[in-house]
Design an enzyme around this catalytic site. Structure first.
Site, PDB file in Angstrom:
ATOM      1  CE1 TYR A  66      -3.219  -2.846   0.355  1.00 56.06           C
ATOM      2  CE2 TYR A  66      -3.527  -2.316   2.660  1.00 56.06           C
ATOM      3  CZ  TYR A  66      -3.841  -3.083   1.565  1.00 56.06           C
ATOM      4  OH  TYR A  66      -4.779  -4.077   1.681  1.00 56.06           O
ATOM      5  N   PRO A 216     -15.713  -4.420   2.738  1.00 51.25           N
ATOM      6  CG  PRO A 216     -15.369  -3.676   4.929  1.00 51.25           C
ATOM      7  CD  PRO A 216     -14.637  -4.010   3.659  1.00 51.25           C
ATOM      8  N   GLY A 218     -18.202  -2.273  -0.039  1.00 53.05           N
ATOM      9  CA  GLY A 218     -18.278  -2.192  -1.487  1.00 53.05           C
ATOM     10  C   GLY A 218     -16.994  -1.797  -2.163  1.00 53.05           C
ATOM     11  N   GLY A 219     -16.008  -1.354  -1.410  1.00 50.35           N
ATOM     12  CA  GLY A 219     -14.725  -0.999  -1.995  1.00 50.35           C
ATOM     13  C   GLY A 219     -14.746   0.353  -2.674  1.00 50.35           C
ATOM     14  CG  PHE A 220     -11.661   1.192  -5.212  1.00 51.36           C
ATOM     15  CD1 PHE A 220     -10.936   2.078  -4.432  1.00 51.36           C
ATOM     16  CD2 PHE A 220     -11.104  -0.044  -5.497  1.00 51.36           C
ATOM     17  CE1 PHE A 220      -9.667   1.752  -3.956  1.00 51.36           C
ATOM     18  CE2 PHE A 220      -9.839  -0.378  -5.034  1.00 51.36           C
ATOM     19  CZ  PHE A 220      -9.128   0.521  -4.265  1.00 51.36           C
ATOM     20  CB  THR A 221     -18.223   0.730  -6.751  1.00 55.92           C
ATOM     21  OG1 THR A 221     -17.293   0.932  -7.820  1.00 55.92           O
ATOM     22  CG2 THR A 221     -19.607   1.187  -7.208  1.00 55.92           C
TER      23      THR A 221
END
Length: 288
Positions: A66, A216, A218-221
């Site tokens: 990261y 958890p 939805g992430g980037f969306t």
């Protein structure tokens, strides 16, 4: 919602000496855009980490890819020397290309280098938990992980790693790994909408193995659903809080690691632990 402390709800994996407060913190968002480079506001990133521990978080999920390196360096700046009850979980098996791509890095030397990068940037002598991130970008690809895992097992025997976990794996890969070593956690994509791991999750719960859903929320969306929004409004909560509460009630071995770069959002995420969903609400959400 009532005041909530993550310490009130813990899970200790089988054959593991670590008790995890079930709400943790995912550090991916501490890096810059697209998990690359430094954050816009480093002081704010440091503040979020310190606030997480003050609010009762006792485990942080990270990786030296990261940034790369950025997130671990911020964790060290914010929290070192670390509290005795803090567990830092990292993952290896990928690296970042100069074009910001995500590239498999699972040769024996690459895995060793990754462990030592984590140790150096976190300023640790041993890593509490290391997840082997298996190949596959859109999910587990089903390939054998024996060769890569054997390198982690050797590093565990050498005292560089205390416990081993897996990430981005299917049931067959988990079974393959369990023939080689104890597995304390599995980290896969799973949330209110993305439930492909239902059977694996239940199997792991029966075995006493922690399941840690990445993305958890939805992430980037981010998750979006009219039904979810209606439930949240009825409960005087946010959709994100409802999604986290659903995960916590889905199975007792689930550990959630929502990430944020905002102290205000961090407080909202942790407060989700106090939210109890009744049977009718769960039925509504399960139908999504």
């Amino acid at each position: 919602m009532n005041a909530y402390s993550p310490a009130s709800d813990q899970f200790t994996p089988a054959r593991c000496d670590i008790s995890f407060n079930r709400i943790g913190y995912g550090a991916m968002q501490l890096a810059g855009p697209h998990v690359w480079g430094p954050p816009k506001d480093r002081a704010a990133a440091v503040a979020v980490l310190r606030a997480a521990l003050e609010l009762g978080v006792n485990h942080i999920d990270t990786s030296d890819f990261y940034g790369p390196h950025v997130t671990n360096q911020i964790i060290r700046e914010a929290l070192h020397p670390y509290r005795d009850d803090l567990t830092i979980v990292t993952k290896i098996g990928f690296k970042r290309g100069a074009d910001q791509s995500w590239l498999p890095a699972a040769s024996a030397q690459e895995l060793r280098d990754a462990v030592h990068d984590n140790l150096r940037n976190l300023q640790l002598d041993v890593l509490d938990v290391v997840n082997l991130r298996a190949p596959g970008i859109a999910g587990a690809d089903g390939s054998s992980i024996v060769e890569a895992l054997s390198t982690l097992v050797r590093m565990k025997e050498e005292g560089l790693i205390r416990h081993i976990g897996l990430s981005n794996v299917d049931a067959q890969q988990v079974a393959e790994a369990q023939k080689m070593t104890d597995i304390v956690c599995v980290q896969n994509q799973y949330n209110l909408i993305h439930r492909g791991d239902d059977a694996l999750l239940d199997t792991l719960a029966a075995q006493g193995i922690a399941y840690v859903p990445f993305f958890p929320l939805g992430g980037f969306t981010p998750l979006q659903s009219d039904a979810l929004s209606r439930v949240a409004k009825e409960l005087h909560a946010t959709p994100i809080q409802v999604a986290l509460a659903w995960l916590l009630q889905r199975a007792p071995n689930i550990l959630v690691i929502p990430g944020t770069s905002s102290v205000a959002h961090l407080r909202e995420n942790i407060a989700a632990g106090a939210l109890q969903l009744d049977a009718q609400t769960l039925a509504t959400l399960n139908a999504l």
